[in-house]
Design a protein around this motif. Sequence first.
Motif, short mmCIF file in Angstrom:
data_model
loop_
_atom_site.label_atom_id
_atom_site.label_comp_id
_atom_site.label_asym_id
_atom_site.label_seq_id
_atom_site.Cartn_x
_atom_site.Cartn_y
_atom_site.Cartn_z
N VAL A 280 33.84 29.59 54.74
CA VAL A 280 34.80 30.70 54.67
C VAL A 280 36.16 30.16 54.27
CG1 VAL A 280 35.99 32.46 56.03
CG2 VAL A 280 33.53 32.10 56.34
N ASP A 281 36.54 29.06 54.90
CA ASP A 281 37.85 28.47 54.60
C ASP A 281 37.94 28.06 53.14
OD1 ASP A 281 40.40 27.58 55.43
OD2 ASP A 281 39.65 25.52 55.21
N MET A 282 36.83 27.50 52.61
CA MET A 282 36.84 27.07 51.20
C MET A 282 37.07 28.26 50.28
SD MET A 282 36.60 25.25 48.55
CE MET A 282 36.72 23.72 49.44
N MET A 283 36.41 29.40 50.59
CA MET A 283 36.57 30.56 49.74
C MET A 283 38.01 31.08 49.78
SD MET A 283 33.86 30.88 48.17
CE MET A 283 32.57 29.68 48.35
N TRP A 284 38.61 31.11 50.98
CA TRP A 284 40.02 31.52 51.07
C TRP A 284 40.91 30.53 50.33
CZ3 TRP A 284 41.18 36.17 51.57
CH2 TRP A 284 40.53 37.02 52.47
N TYR A 285 40.56 29.26 50.46
CA TYR A 285 41.39 28.24 49.82
C TYR A 285 41.35 28.42 48.30
CZ TYR A 285 43.24 23.71 48.53
OH TYR A 285 44.00 22.71 47.97
N ARG A 286 40.15 28.74 47.78
CA ARG A 286 40.07 28.97 46.34
C ARG A 286 40.99 30.13 45.91
NH1 ARG A 286 33.65 28.92 44.78
NH2 ARG A 286 33.33 26.68 44.95
N LEU A 287 40.96 31.19 46.70
CA LEU A 287 41.68 32.40 46.30
C LEU A 287 43.18 32.31 46.55
CD1 LEU A 287 39.22 35.15 47.60
CD2 LEU A 287 39.47 34.30 45.27
N THR A 288 43.57 31.51 47.57
CA THR A 288 44.98 31.54 47.95
C THR A 288 45.61 30.15 48.00
OG1 THR A 288 44.36 31.39 50.27
CG2 THR A 288 44.67 33.61 49.38
N GLY A 289 44.79 29.10 47.82
CA GLY A 289 45.32 27.74 48.03
C GLY A 289 46.13 27.20 46.87
N ALA A 290 46.28 25.89 46.89
CA ALA A 290 47.15 25.23 45.92
C ALA A 290 46.72 25.49 44.47
CB ALA A 290 47.17 23.72 46.19
N TYR A 291 45.42 25.65 44.27
CA TYR A 291 44.93 25.83 42.90
C TYR A 291 44.57 27.27 42.59
CZ TYR A 291 44.45 20.75 43.09
OH TYR A 291 44.68 19.42 43.22
N ALA A 292 45.03 28.20 43.42
CA ALA A 292 44.64 29.60 43.24
C ALA A 292 44.89 30.12 41.81
CB ALA A 292 45.34 30.48 44.27
N PRO A 293 46.01 29.76 41.18
CA PRO A 293 46.22 30.28 39.81
C PRO A 293 45.06 29.93 38.87
CG PRO A 293 48.22 29.24 40.61
CD PRO A 293 47.17 28.98 41.64
N PHE A 294 44.48 28.74 39.04
CA PHE A 294 43.34 28.36 38.19
C PHE A 294 42.16 29.29 38.45
CE2 PHE A 294 45.64 24.30 38.56
CZ PHE A 294 45.79 24.00 37.22
N VAL A 295 41.94 29.58 39.74
CA VAL A 295 40.78 30.41 40.10
C VAL A 295 40.96 31.83 39.56
CG1 VAL A 295 39.43 31.33 42.01
CG2 VAL A 295 40.30 29.00 42.11
N TRP A 296 42.17 32.36 39.66
CA TRP A 296 42.41 33.71 39.14
C TRP A 296 42.33 33.72 37.62
CZ3 TRP A 296 41.64 37.48 42.29
CH2 TRP A 296 41.86 37.29 43.66
N ALA A 297 42.81 32.64 37.01
CA ALA A 297 42.69 32.55 35.56
C ALA A 297 41.22 32.52 35.15
CB ALA A 297 43.41 31.31 35.05
N LEU A 298 40.43 31.80 35.95
CA LEU A 298 39.00 31.73 35.68
C LEU A 298 38.36 33.11 35.78
CD1 LEU A 298 35.92 30.88 36.25
CD2 LEU A 298 36.75 30.12 38.45
N ALA A 299 38.76 33.88 36.80
CA ALA A 299 38.22 35.23 36.94
C ALA A 299 38.61 36.09 35.74
CB ALA A 299 38.72 35.86 38.24
N ALA A 300 39.85 35.92 35.29
CA ALA A 300 40.29 36.71 34.13
C ALA A 300 39.49 36.33 32.89
CB ALA A 300 41.79 36.49 33.90
N CYS A 301 39.26 35.04 32.71
CA CYS A 301 38.54 34.58 31.51
C CYS A 301 37.07 34.96 31.55
CB CYS A 301 38.62 33.05 31.40
SG CYS A 301 40.24 32.42 31.05
N ASN A 302 36.40 34.69 32.67
CA ASN A 302 34.94 34.81 32.69
C ASN A 302 34.43 36.16 33.15
OD1 ASN A 302 34.84 32.23 31.87
ND2 ASN A 302 33.89 31.38 33.70
N LEU A 303 35.26 36.89 33.89
CA LEU A 303 34.76 38.17 34.40
C LEU A 303 35.38 39.34 33.67
CD1 LEU A 303 34.72 37.48 38.24
CD2 LEU A 303 32.84 37.37 36.63
#
Lengths: 399, 457
Positions: B334-357
């Motif tokens: 659970v912590d890992m998923m929150w970390y992806r969405l809100t952590g230090a690298y969150a902009p990358f994860v959101w960019a990934l969602a924008a690109c791939n989804l």
Amino acid sequence: MDQTRLVSQLNRIQKISLVVGIVALVVGAGGLLTNRAQFFQSYLLGYIFVLSIPLGHLGILMIHHLVGGKWGFSIRRILESGAMTLPVMALLYIPIIVGYGYLYPWTDPATVAESHLLQYKEPWLNVPFFIVRTVIYFIIWSGLAFLLNKWSLQQDKSDDPTAITTRLKNLSAPGMILFILTTTFAAYDWGMSLDPLWFSSMYGVIFFAGHAVAAVATAILVANFIAKRNQKFADRVDIYVFNDLSNFLLAFVSFWAYVSFSQYLIIWASNLPETITWYVVRTQNGWQVPATMLIFLGFAVPFALLLSRKNKRNIKLLIGLSVWVLVMRYVDFFWILMPTFSPYGFYFHWLNLVIPVGLAGIWLFLFIRQLKGKPLLAQNDPRFHEAAVHELKEVAAHE
Amino acid sequence: MQLSHSQQPPGQAEVILEPGHTYESVGKKISNVVLDVRTPLGWVVGFGAAAILFTMYLISIAVLFAWGTGVWGNNTPVAWAFPIVTFVWWIGIGHAGTLISAILFLLRQEWRTSINRFAEAMTLFAVACAGLYPILHLGRPWVFYWIMPYPNTFGMWPQFRSALAWDVFAISTYATISALFWFVGLIPDLAGMRDRAKHPVLKFGYGMLAMGWRGSARHWERHQALYLLLAAIATPLVVSVHTVVSFDFAISQLPGWTTTVLPPYFVAGAVFSGFAMVVTLLVPMRKLYGLQDMITVRHFDIMGKILLTTGLIVGYGYTTEFFTAFYGGSVYEVDMMWYRLTGAYAPFVWALAACNLISIQFLWFKKVRTNLWLMFILSLIINTGMWLERFMIVVISLTHDFLPASWGLFSATKWDFSLMFGSLGLFLVLLFLFVRTLPMISVFEMQELIHKTESHH
């Protein structure tokens, strides 16, 4: 010419299956008096096993609308009839609601009070929301089946069949997304939450891969049954169609084995306490027997036999394999679901056989009722002739 | 860019080969691309740019060998960073080629004919780029052969319970079969080149490669049998290679790595990124060589649909992974998923969602799928997204494991970037050399296609 013979034989099978279904379910209901928990467990097993067939029909039907191909036009009415049993099959879910307490530990407040994790899961795993989700699944499945049937039958008489083909296609694309998501979550709810602490993100994929296997196997059986008794159908549904269908059978059996094995390998190698328990139970104390059966008889045998083109065009073998694969669908669900209720050793109750037979009888009755009400081939689809012509060219080019 | 169907009567957007071609015209047109003495300016410019990147690659490797892996940002806890991210990215790209050449061949998809040779070449070069990365990542690349199980005096034996050892076999098998498949498909065309070439050196070179092909009926019969066999052998490789790559992560215990849906979701992602790369390369290439009549808008329409389908499967992977992590309730997951969405690298994860989804949702529209500019831009976005996905899986998971005391961030150095973009140089150099020296469309299969389309009328 053989139309009457086909109809009379279908009528007979329909009657027999209804009688067998009702008798088996009445006998099975006797289990309610002696072993109530076992009755509901067996009912859940039978229900998930039988429902797998029409669900697969619905999915393959939408794939057919999306990609076309002669194989699809040959079995389209079979798939439509299968999918159309879903609204009535929804009613047969009701006994499971009655038996929630015997099936799902998270419905018991005392168990939840003892487990921190179950309290955490309560917003998802609670009876009202669980029922709401189940209703949503059935509404989506029934709605898709209803519209796909209605439009397809309209097309038979329509002056503008192309527009209806477009409509069927346009529904099938989002329909497929909804279908994959609902079958996944139905698998999580009905199957995975039997062990409420266990989880696996592959679980839904294993279920819909199995649905596809069941659907293709039943489609082969029914198509062969009709082709033997109706010359017009047999002219269209020739050996090349059966070759294509056995390729699908090979592909889906392989896919099911691939995802099942991947899940096993990942959980076994990771060996994490929260997930390994599921396989610890299922690989010893007798439960390893169905597991081994699935590897060799469920995967290796059909895979090896279906590799050769000669076998794929050997109708008798194909019929045998389809029946065999359906038996293995039962073994797979038995092995996935039932060890939860008997974690310390293999256990088989006669209800596990009687109730699935009863539900299968009822389903077959509903299926034939649907099938009889439609023309056997969807000939007015403009892609039907295109596909037939294209295939003739292919054959000519190869021979 | 002019769409070819805009000058055609309606309905022509549906063809996979524009009318008017004969056996001879196809052969001439494709081999002239190679044998015609004048090299297009676009090729010179493109090759020059690729060569500059390739030089950067060589320099980066020299620096790496001289100073060691310390020149990269890799450091505890992130021991697997850019090299593995980019390795997975490249190996994924290769998958489209195998899918087009093997699976679509077995499924009798005729549209694949004009793009399969090119896609197979792309597979080979992508596998080359991918295969070099783990070796460079070893730290002591000169002993890379220790991973092979061979009897030796110092008792080295690979750990077969490690997915990394499986990787060696998966990828070397893949490279071998891809190369064989590509070469076997090339033989009749090499003979055609031999017969058309005027310069004696070229005649000799193509003649050697054609292995004495005379085009007799027996040759064709054996060739067809072999080609079908290789297609059947290559088919499971489309699934197995990326499955084994996914095991590198999935069979561990790290949150963000160990989830059971990873194998099929990796395979779908591989095909997704591979088709994106095919689109990226074919849009300029068909223009450069005037191949619009053989690689038609219809091809892009179909590839757009494949991109949408595989992209949605990848989306299914994200959905189940997130849902199961939250549903499972393991603190670390659970912590890992929150970390992806809100952590230090969150902009990358959101960019990934924008690109791939999000970006792929445009592919629902035929107007987008048949607009080559939009397809080109989307393919670049998708390839960026797929790189970010591997970054999310590999790097973000490593920075944030079970113990807060062992958390740590990763930042790339200039050598990380130079090696990554440099590998793009290697890929492009090989690709430019390929289109300059070999027929990039399969001549004999195109002639077969003409035979089939003619018998339709």
